[in-house]
Structures are given as structure tokens and as C-alpha cells.
Design a protein around this motif. Structure first.
Motif, short mmCIF file in Angstrom:
data_model
loop_
_atom_site.label_atom_id
_atom_site.label_comp_id
_atom_site.label_asym_id
_atom_site.label_seq_id
_atom_site.Cartn_x
_atom_site.Cartn_y
_atom_site.Cartn_z
N ASP A 80 18.47 -45.61 2.24
CA ASP A 80 17.42 -46.23 1.42
C ASP A 80 16.06 -45.85 1.99
O ASP A 80 15.87 -45.84 3.21
N TYR A 81 15.13 -45.53 1.10
CA TYR A 81 13.76 -45.19 1.48
C TYR A 81 12.82 -46.20 0.85
O TYR A 81 13.15 -46.83 -0.16
N ILE A 82 11.64 -46.32 1.44
CA ILE A 82 10.58 -47.15 0.88
C ILE A 82 9.31 -46.29 0.83
O ILE A 82 8.90 -45.74 1.85
N LYS A 83 8.75 -46.14 -0.35
CA LYS A 83 7.56 -45.31 -0.56
C LYS A 83 6.72 -45.91 -1.69
O LYS A 83 7.13 -46.81 -2.38
N ARG A 84 5.54 -45.32 -1.88
CA ARG A 84 4.62 -45.76 -2.93
C ARG A 84 4.74 -44.81 -4.13
O ARG A 84 4.78 -43.59 -3.97
N ILE A 85 4.76 -45.38 -5.33
CA ILE A 85 4.78 -44.56 -6.54
C ILE A 85 3.40 -43.93 -6.73
O ILE A 85 2.39 -44.62 -6.77
N ILE A 86 3.40 -42.62 -6.85
CA ILE A 86 2.17 -41.85 -7.07
C ILE A 86 2.12 -41.34 -8.51
O ILE A 86 1.09 -41.39 -9.16
N GLY A 87 3.24 -40.84 -8.99
CA GLY A 87 3.30 -40.29 -10.33
C GLY A 87 4.33 -40.98 -11.19
O GLY A 87 5.45 -41.24 -10.74
N GLY A 90 5.58 -38.15 -17.03
CA GLY A 90 4.57 -37.37 -17.77
C GLY A 90 3.36 -37.00 -16.94
O GLY A 90 2.57 -36.14 -17.36
N ASP A 91 3.16 -37.60 -15.77
CA ASP A 91 2.01 -37.26 -14.93
C ASP A 91 2.15 -35.87 -14.34
O ASP A 91 3.25 -35.45 -13.95
N LYS A 92 1.03 -35.19 -14.23
CA LYS A 92 0.96 -33.90 -13.53
C LYS A 92 0.41 -34.19 -12.14
O LYS A 92 -0.69 -34.72 -11.99
N ILE A 93 1.19 -33.86 -11.10
CA ILE A 93 0.83 -34.13 -9.71
C ILE A 93 0.56 -32.80 -9.03
O ILE A 93 1.38 -31.87 -9.12
N GLU A 94 -0.54 -32.74 -8.29
CA GLU A 94 -0.90 -31.51 -7.59
C GLU A 94 -1.69 -31.87 -6.34
O GLU A 94 -2.42 -32.86 -6.32
N ILE A 95 -1.54 -31.06 -5.29
CA ILE A 95 -2.34 -31.23 -4.08
C ILE A 95 -3.02 -29.90 -3.80
O ILE A 95 -2.36 -28.86 -3.72
N ARG A 96 -4.35 -29.96 -3.69
CA ARG A 96 -5.14 -28.76 -3.37
C ARG A 96 -6.02 -29.08 -2.16
O ARG A 96 -6.80 -30.02 -2.19
N GLY A 98 -5.37 -30.51 0.55
CA GLY A 98 -5.20 -31.86 1.06
C GLY A 98 -5.71 -32.96 0.16
O GLY A 98 -5.73 -34.12 0.55
N ILE A 99 -6.10 -32.64 -1.05
CA ILE A 99 -6.60 -33.65 -1.99
C ILE A 99 -5.59 -33.80 -3.13
O ILE A 99 -5.15 -32.81 -3.72
N LEU A 100 -5.23 -35.05 -3.41
CA LEU A 100 -4.27 -35.37 -4.45
C LEU A 100 -4.96 -35.42 -5.81
O LEU A 100 -6.01 -36.04 -5.96
N TYR A 101 -4.34 -34.76 -6.79
CA TYR A 101 -4.83 -34.79 -8.16
C TYR A 101 -3.70 -35.29 -9.06
O TYR A 101 -2.57 -34.85 -8.95
N ILE A 102 -4.03 -36.24 -9.92
CA ILE A 102 -3.10 -36.71 -10.93
C ILE A 102 -3.74 -36.43 -12.28
O ILE A 102 -4.86 -36.89 -12.54
#
Length: 172
Positions: A80-87, A90-96, A98-102
């Protein structure tokens, strides 16, 4: 006098039996406790903290961006893992750098431990019924960015973290 004592004992056994049964039902169907073994969610949840998770959180609503969830690790469902929902679906997730883009918008996250290292992640679109998750301690978290199966299926989410308490080592 003897019958009164026996009745009193039976009533106490019944009270404890019902309390035990209710505790089992609540633990199985309503809330459960998770102990966090790693620092992937620091400083939000520290290593060794215990978290109560509400199993019924998503009975009448869908998970939302920012929710902290417990789920079976997509690459090994025995863990079992515990994490935060980011996307969300339908969301487009990208990191450029070191910056998160949704959805092509830079995301400001006041809960992360420190800025991400200057890493890039190619854009992914979260499939329907799935979620993209990350730890708050981005530089020490094994999460959707690196997993083989990048997404958490919504129907596999075990619950939403609702309350944490520290590891009281002085009690041991």
C-alpha cells in the motif's frame, strides 16, 4: 445474590463483545490506520506517522486534486502506498525544468518540501477512471513519474487520509 452477579458478568461480556464487533466492522468497512514507512510525503506526513484513512470518502464523490489517498502500488499490489493526487482523469501532466504543469498551467504547491530538482517528464494524459499521484517530498518520492504503471485506478483507491498523528516513541 449469585444470580445478580452472573447477570452483571453477562451484561459486561455482552458490552465488550458488542464493542469488539463494532470495532471490527468500523476497521473493515469505515476507517483503517496506515503507518508511513518512508519520507516521500514529508513534511505533510513524516516517516513513522500514523494516518487514519476513511474508506467511504469516495462513495458519493470522486477523488479530487490535492487529496491524499491510500492505494495498492500499481507495480506490486501487495504494497500500500500513500500519495497526493496531482492529476485527475483527462488532465495533461508535464514537468519542465522541475516545474509541474497541469493542462499547460504552472502549478504552485505550497505543501511540497522543497522545489523539484531540474527534471523533465514528458507530458502524459491521465486516462479516464485513473489518477496521477506524487509524494510531497518530490526529490525522494517514487511515484507516478517513475512507475511502470503510471496511474492509480480509481476503483483501487482504498481511502482518503483524514487524520494523522505522530509516532509516540516515548510510549514504547
Amino acid at each position: 445474590m449469585g444470580k445478580r452477579i452472573i447477570k452483571e458478568i453477562i451484561s459486561w461480556v455482552l458490552v465488550f463483545g458488542i464493542a469488539f464487533l463494532l470495532a471490527l466492522i468500523i476497521n473493515r468497512f469505515v476507517i483503517f490506520k496506515v503507518e508511513v514507512p518512508t519520507g516521500s510525503m514529508e513534511n505533510t506526513i513524516m516517516t513513522g506517522d500514523k494516518v487514519f484513512t476513511f474508506r467511504l470518502s469516495y462513495l458519493f464523490s470522486k477523488p479530487k486534486r490535492g487529496d491524499i489517498i491510500v492505494f495498492p502500488f500499481p507495480d506490486n499490489e501487495e504494497l500500500d502506498y500513500i500519495k497526493r493526487i496531482i492529476g485527475t482523469p483527462g488532465d495533461k501532466i508535464e514537468i519542465r525544468e522541475g516545474i509541474l504543469y497541469i493542462n499547460d498551467q504552472e502549478v504552485v504547491e505550497d505543501y511540497i518540501m522543497e522545489p523539484m530538482e531540474k527534471e523533465d517528464m514528458e507530458a502524459v494524459v491521465v486516462p479516464e477512471g485513473c489518477y496521477f499521484v506524487m509524494g510531497d517530498n518530490r526529490n525522494s518520492s517514487m511515484d507516478s513519474r517513475v512507475w511502470i504503471n503510471k496511474f492509480v485506478e480509481g476503483d483501487k483507491i482504498k481511502g482518503k487520509a483524514i487524520f494523522k498523528y505522530p509516532n509516540f516513541t516515548w510510549l514504547n
